[in-house]
Structures are given as C-alpha cells and as structure tokens.
Design an enzyme around this catalytic site. Structure first.
Site, short mmCIF file in Angstrom:
data_model
loop_
_atom_site.label_atom_id
_atom_site.label_comp_id
_atom_site.label_asym_id
_atom_site.label_seq_id
_atom_site.Cartn_x
_atom_site.Cartn_y
_atom_site.Cartn_z
N PHE A 39 0.83 -1.19 0.00
CA PHE A 39 0.00 0.00 0.00
C PHE A 39 0.88 1.25 0.00
CE2 PHE A 39 -2.77 3.16 1.88
CZ PHE A 39 -3.98 2.91 1.27
N ASP A 40 1.89 1.22 0.89
CA ASP A 40 2.78 2.38 0.98
C ASP A 40 3.59 2.57 -0.29
OD1 ASP A 40 3.40 1.77 4.49
OD2 ASP A 40 1.88 2.96 3.47
N SER A 85 -5.08 -5.20 24.95
CA SER A 85 -6.43 -5.23 24.40
C SER A 85 -7.34 -5.91 25.43
CB SER A 85 -6.45 -5.94 23.06
OG SER A 85 -5.77 -7.14 23.16
N LYS A 119 -17.98 1.59 25.70
CA LYS A 119 -16.79 1.28 24.88
C LYS A 119 -16.93 2.06 23.58
CE LYS A 119 -13.93 -2.56 23.34
NZ LYS A 119 -13.74 -2.20 21.95
N CYS A 403 -5.37 -33.85 2.51
CA CYS A 403 -4.15 -34.47 1.97
C CYS A 403 -4.39 -35.95 1.67
CB CYS A 403 -2.98 -34.31 2.94
SG CYS A 403 -3.10 -35.31 4.43
#
Ligand code: IVH
Length: 675
Positions: A39-40, A85, A119, A403
């Site tokens: 993106f950058d 978090s 929140k 598999c």
C-alpha cells in the site's frame, strides 16, 4: 528519452484508482486486500509520478485523498506501560465467569465493585504529560511501541495541552473519535466514523488532520508518578477536573445484575448518541486489586469488553468445505450466499466441528441464520427446517484430511473424553498443515514479518517460493520481482523485514515453530529452561530428549500434555530437519532473564497448600514478579518450599526437609512480600 505522455497519464490514472480501491477496502473492512508495504509503495509510486510530471495535477492528486493510512514513517516510542487489548464477553454467563475468575485469583469472597464505561468505537491514544505539559502522544501501535502522532493529536481541541494540578508524570489514555453528525459532513471515502478517525489520525500532514473534527474521551491512565489514585472512578473524576471529556454514561456498579440492566439500557439508546459504541468496558474499580490481578500476555485480568448483541442475517448454504488448521484441526466451513451482516459482507461461516453439524442437522441447501459478533468469525446459528427441501441430504463428514490421509479424534489426557475435533496428525508432512504453519511462523506473535501476510504466503506457496520456514530466508527475489504487485520498493521492504527477523529471541523461536500446546506463555517457560538454542537442539536426540522431558515435568505450567506434544513433535524426523535447518538460517538469541531483581531473584520456589489471602495463581505471579522461577516438584534444584496453611502435602514437606530446602510458611510469606 522521449516520454510518452499518454502512457504516463494512463499509468497514473490506473494507480490512483487502485489506490482508491485499496484505501476504501482498508477502511471498510478490517482486512486490507494488500499488505501495508504494498500500500505504501503504491502511494510512493503515485507521489513520485506526481513530482516528476507536473502535468498530472490535472488528473487528480493523492494529496487530496483523505484517509491515507499509516506510511510507516512515524517515529516509534515505547509505551511506558503496555497498551493491552480486552477479552470479550457476549452474555451474562461470560460476565459471571469473568467475576468468578477474579474472585478465585484474589481468593476473595466479597462483592467486587466495577467501573462501568461505554466502549467508544474509535482509535485509542496515549498522551504523556510531564510537569503538566503535553510531551507527546502515541497511537496504540503493537501495544509495546506506539507511533508518535503528537502533531495530529495536537489538532484536537478536547485534548488539553496543559494540565493544572496533575502529578509530575501522567499518561492519559482514551479514545479519539468523530461525532456521527460531523462524520456525515466529511464522509468522503470512509465507511464509518471509526475509519475516518483512524485515517485522519495517521495523516502525515497535521494540516489535513486539523480539517477533521476529531474528539477525545479519556478513560484511563498509563504511567503515573506520584501515584495518588486508588480507584478507577477517581481516575475518571480527576481526568475530568484536569480538563478531559469523560463519557457521561460511566458509572460505578455493585453487581452484575446492575451491569446487565445498564448495558441493555445503553444498547437501547445507542442509536441516539452522537458517537458509535460497540459495547461497554467493565473494570475492577479498585486500582490495588487491578494491580494484584495483573494481565495475561494480551489482556488485563481486571477488565472485559461486554459487547452489544451480535448481528444476525439469513442466508443459504451452497456448499460445505473443509479447512485444515495448523494444528491439523479439520474445520467445516459453510459457503453461503453472500449476505451483509452488520455492514460486512459474509460468504463463509464456521460450522465448528462434526458434532455441531450433527447436533444442528445442518445440510447443504438449508436456509440458515448467520451470526457475527464483534471480530469473531461468523457462524451458522440455526437452520430453518420449515424451508428445507426434502432432497437436501445429510452432510457426511469426511474421515480423511484434504491431503488424503485418515484423520483422528484424540482422547484428552486430562478429561479422558473424546475430542470433538477431528485432526490430521501428519504435521509438516501434510501440505495443508505445512502451509498454515508457515502463516503462523511469520505472524505477528512469532517472527513478525511485515509484508508476509496470509495471502502472500498462499501466493508464494503456490509458486513454490516457500514450503518450509527456513525458505523465508532464501527467497528468490528475482522471481518475486516478476510477479504482479511487487515493485522495487516493496521487495526492498520485504527483504528488510525478513532481515530484521533473522535475529530472534529463543522464546519467540520456540513459539514460532508451532508445536501443539506450546503457546506464548509455555514458550517463555521453555526458553527460560533451555536458555539457548544449543540446549534446545538436544531435543532432536532420543536419549537426551527423554532425560530433558523428565526434567520438564518439574516446570510449573508444563504438564503431561505439553511433554507428550514435545515428544511427538521431536520424534518426527521431518520436524527435526525443519527446525535444524531453521536454526542454521537464523540467529536465535539466548534467553534474557527479564525477571525482576526481587527477593526471590535466582531462586526456584514451589508452593504446597492453599493460602488464606491469595490464590495460587496470584502467589505465583507475585513470586515471578520478585524474580522467582516456579517449579512443580520437590527436587535438589528447589530453593524454597512455600507452605500455605490450608492442606499442604505432608510428603512434599518431608522431602523438602531431607533435601534441606528452605521452608517458608504462610505468615512469613506475607511478611516477605510486604502483604
Ligand atoms: S480500557 C487494558 N476503556 O477498547 C485496558 N478501552 O479492546 C484497555 N476502548 O484499545 C483499555 N472505550 O481503544 C478501555 N472505556 C474504555 C474504552 C476502551 C473504548 C477501546 C480502546 C481499547 C479497546 C480494547
């Protein structure tokens, strides 16, 4: 060389459109389509074009597009106190479990007082004030390091630049947001106010940020010196006094019933508020208890996010596919008709496991209710059997992995019950598991290689560029440079990120290999035990392994399940080859003892019996805080046996006495730790 103007214009337009698309995807979903680096790079390429060819200004400019996300060029500063978090609760039962755990940890019978806070769905920031002056402001970043976004935060009127009467050092934490009404005026590219706030906060140009009416609710503190506060409710009061905005719905709650009621009232008026809420945060109000509770690797034990009820939608199952996880777990996934659930388009929903499909009798073709709660994977909640077509056949759960090898349901060593999950047990031998293991290997918590996200791993895997972890360090960049989307700059960034990961702590290394039942906490315990990769490598050799594993049993936190898992991992030749090659490709740093220089520094201790004033978990955490290594059995290696008053094991005390291990009784324990 004559430049072809037409070509440049078309290239520019294409790139700017790509940029707009990715920008929107990033801000609409939490799952960007391309890596930050790409993106950058794209942004840089456009900027370069703009600078080189002034005539392009007619066709637009990236500089006028709001919402460009972080360019990775903000200075990084360590948070003095980590920004953690929160774990989530979705119903009263989750809240009761949360409270029970707290009481058990603290060995408390009394009611717990909580601070109940909305929140706010915005972007968190930490503001450091020294001697009353705003020194700098950081984004959350990875929780350890934040980005220095002071200039942008400075544009927010609701952030005081000077505090009167505050402690010498104080970090104020809170949420940056945009009011709903203000958002309507500036919407532009953004899907919602939260994304707009995030985008504006990460503008490189503060003048752009200043154009957006950002606001700030303070909700807590990080470092504080001198520490003058004893309750979270007091923190909020003081913050208000110092000039911060505190949300008006913050309240002290005496019990969970009250929490439940207020939570649902708040949910009722949610849409009338001028800011987005995604639930409430419940915090133990007493700061001393918060301190005692501490945190696990990612979230505090003293707080929880109680989310608002999830969003539901109706859809139809088109197919049921099987996914193989890195531990070999086979998960059925319903491929559904795409449906928007709470603003996000969902086309896959988990069915958890075989038992769940049987219990709910879920069939291909069924009409189902899909539920999405917060950031949790969407799930199939129920089937509308009235709409079922009689021809829909029962789903036969495959007994083979993708598999082709048979799968197993294991029997738990602790509960002796048959696991609900089917597994492929071939480890790296199964290409589906191997691919997932690679994703884990480069993930944030493991090697943390930016630019090697899940999609890139899939892509590189398909192109045979990486098959084993060590391949990451021998990438064929020439081949990559020929792939679409990989420019010079993005390759350089990837190379840099990989080079950075060549040096890794023993603890991260052990976690990154992806041994089942060895999570971050266990990896730390093992790193502390092995100290270096040479010693760890002894696990490759059966005889040495046997004696090591016998010793491991002594470590507190490492039980039979972990020992068995280590044994089975290292009994497999392919696993050993993979780890050996990896060790040769990188530098694994020796374990650095981070233990504090407390009264138990360099001492190994063990507990027996229960304590009156604290739980075993708290006692352990406290001992570790004071430098101790905790063992799980009495041996010559043990320095102290700590004996709780309630039912200590006599045998352990006798054995400790014969081995001349120091005995510490409960009263003395409290005195030693000033409790
Ligand atoms: S307390 C460790 N209080 O929620 C304590 N967080 O998922 C964590 N948030 O990153 C923060 N309102 O951005 C706290 N009253 C509140 C909050 C709040 C919003 C956000 C914050 C945090 C995220 C945690």
């Amino acid at each position: 060389m004559k430049i072809n103007k037409k070509e440049i214009i078309s290239k520019f337009k294409k790139k700017i459109n790509q940029y707009k698309k990715y920008n929107e995807l990033y801000f609409t979903k939490d799952n960007p389509a391309i890596s930050d680096e790409k993106f950058d790079n794209l942004k840089q390429e456009i900027l370069d074009l703009e600078n080189q060819h002034k005539f392009l200004s007619k066709y637009g400019s990236i500089k006028t597009l709001v919402g460009s996300k972080l360019s990775g060029k903000f200075e990084k500063i360590a948070h003095k106190k980590r920004m953690l978090s929160l774990s989530n609760a979705f119903n009263l039962k989750d809240l009761e479990d949360f409270e029970k755990k707290i009481k058990n940890f603290l060995n408390l019978k009394d009611a717990i007082e909580f601070s109940f806070e909305p929140k706010i769905d915005g972007i968190s920031a930490s503001l450091r004030y020294e001697n009353g002056k705003l020194l700098y402001g950081l984004s959350r970043g990875d929780g350890e390091f934040g980005e220095n976004i002071t200039q942008n935060l400075n544009t927010i009127n609701e952030i005081p630049k000077n505090l009167i009467g505050s402690p010498n050092i104080i970090e104020v934490r809170g949420e940056v947001y945009i009011g709903k009404k203000d958002f309507e005026k500036i919407k532009g590219n953004f899907a919602n106010p939260r994304n707009a706030a995030g985008g504006s906060l990460r503008q490189k140009n503060p003048k752009e940020t200043a154009k957006i009416p950002l606001k700030f609710f303070a909700y807590g503190i990080g470092e504080i010196k001198p520490s003058i506060l004893t309750k979270q409710s007091e923190v909020l009061e003081k913050l208000k006094k110092w000039g911060f905005q505190i949300n008006q719905h913050c309240k002290i709650m005496k019990n969970l019933k009250e929490v439940e009621k207020t939570h649902s009232n708040l949910e009722g008026i949610r849409s009338s508020l001028d800011y987005d809420l995604d639930g409430v945060v419940l915090k133990v109000n007493n700061l001393n208890l918060q301190d005692r509770l501490g945190s696990t690797s990612n979230s505090p034990r003293w707080a929880i996010a109680y989310k608002f009820s999830s969003v539901k939608a109706l859809s139809r199952i088109r197919n049921i596919a099987i996914q193989v996880g890195r531990t070999g777990a086979i998960t059925p996934v319903a491929k559904i008709d795409p449906v928007t659930v709470g603003g996000v388009v969902v086309s896959n929903a988990t069915l958890h496991n075989e038992d769940e499909i049987i219990r709910k009798d879920i069939r291909v073709g069924d009409f189902v209710t899909i539920q999405r709660a917060g950031d949790v994977i969407p799930q199939v909640l129920s089937v509308d059997k009235t709409k079922r077509n009689e021809k829909n056949k029962k789903f036969i759960f495959p007994d083979k992995c993708l598999c082709g090898f048979p799968t197993k349901k294991e029997i738990s060593t602790s509960t002796k019950k048959v696991d609900a999950v089917r597994r492929c047990t071939r480890g790296y031998e199964c290409q589906y598991i191997a691919r997932e293991k690679l994703k884990h290997f480069v993930s944030k918590e493991a090697l943390n290689i930016e630019g090697l996200g899940k999609k890139v791993v899939d892509n590189f895997w398909d192109l045979n560029l990486i098959k084993r972890p060590s391949d990451v360090f021998f990438l064929d960049y020439k081949k990559i440079s020929k792939l679409e989307g990989w420019g010079k700059l993005s390759i350089e960034n990837l190379r840099k990120a990989i080079d950075k990961a060549r040096e890794i702590s023993l603890q991260r290394f052990i976690f990154s290999i992806g041994i089942r039942h060895i999570g971050q906490e266990n990896a730390k315990i093992l790193a502390n035990f092995f100290k270096n990769s040479k010693k760890f490598s002894e696990l490759f050799y059966p005889k040495k392994r046997k004696s090591i594993l016998e010793n491991l049993d002594d470590l507190d936190g490492i039980g039979e399940t972990q020992v068995r898992s280590l044994d089975s991992f290292f009994s497999n030749k392919k696993n050993c080859d993979i780890v050996k090659k990896l060790i040769l490709s990188i530098k694994v740093k020796d374990f650095k003892k981070t233990s504090k220089s407390g009264i138990f520094s360099n001492k190994s201790i063990m507990f027996t019996g229960g304590f009156e004033k604290m739980s075993r978990s708290e006692a352990k955490a406290l001992a570790e805080e004071n430098g101790a290594k905790i063992l799980g059995s009495v041996s010559k290696k043990l320095n102290c046996l700590v004996i709780g008053n309630s039912k200590p094991t006599k045998k352990k005390i006798e054995k400790a006495k014969t081995l001349k291990v120091e005995l510490i009784y409960e009263d003395e324990w409290y005195k030693l730790l000033n409790r």
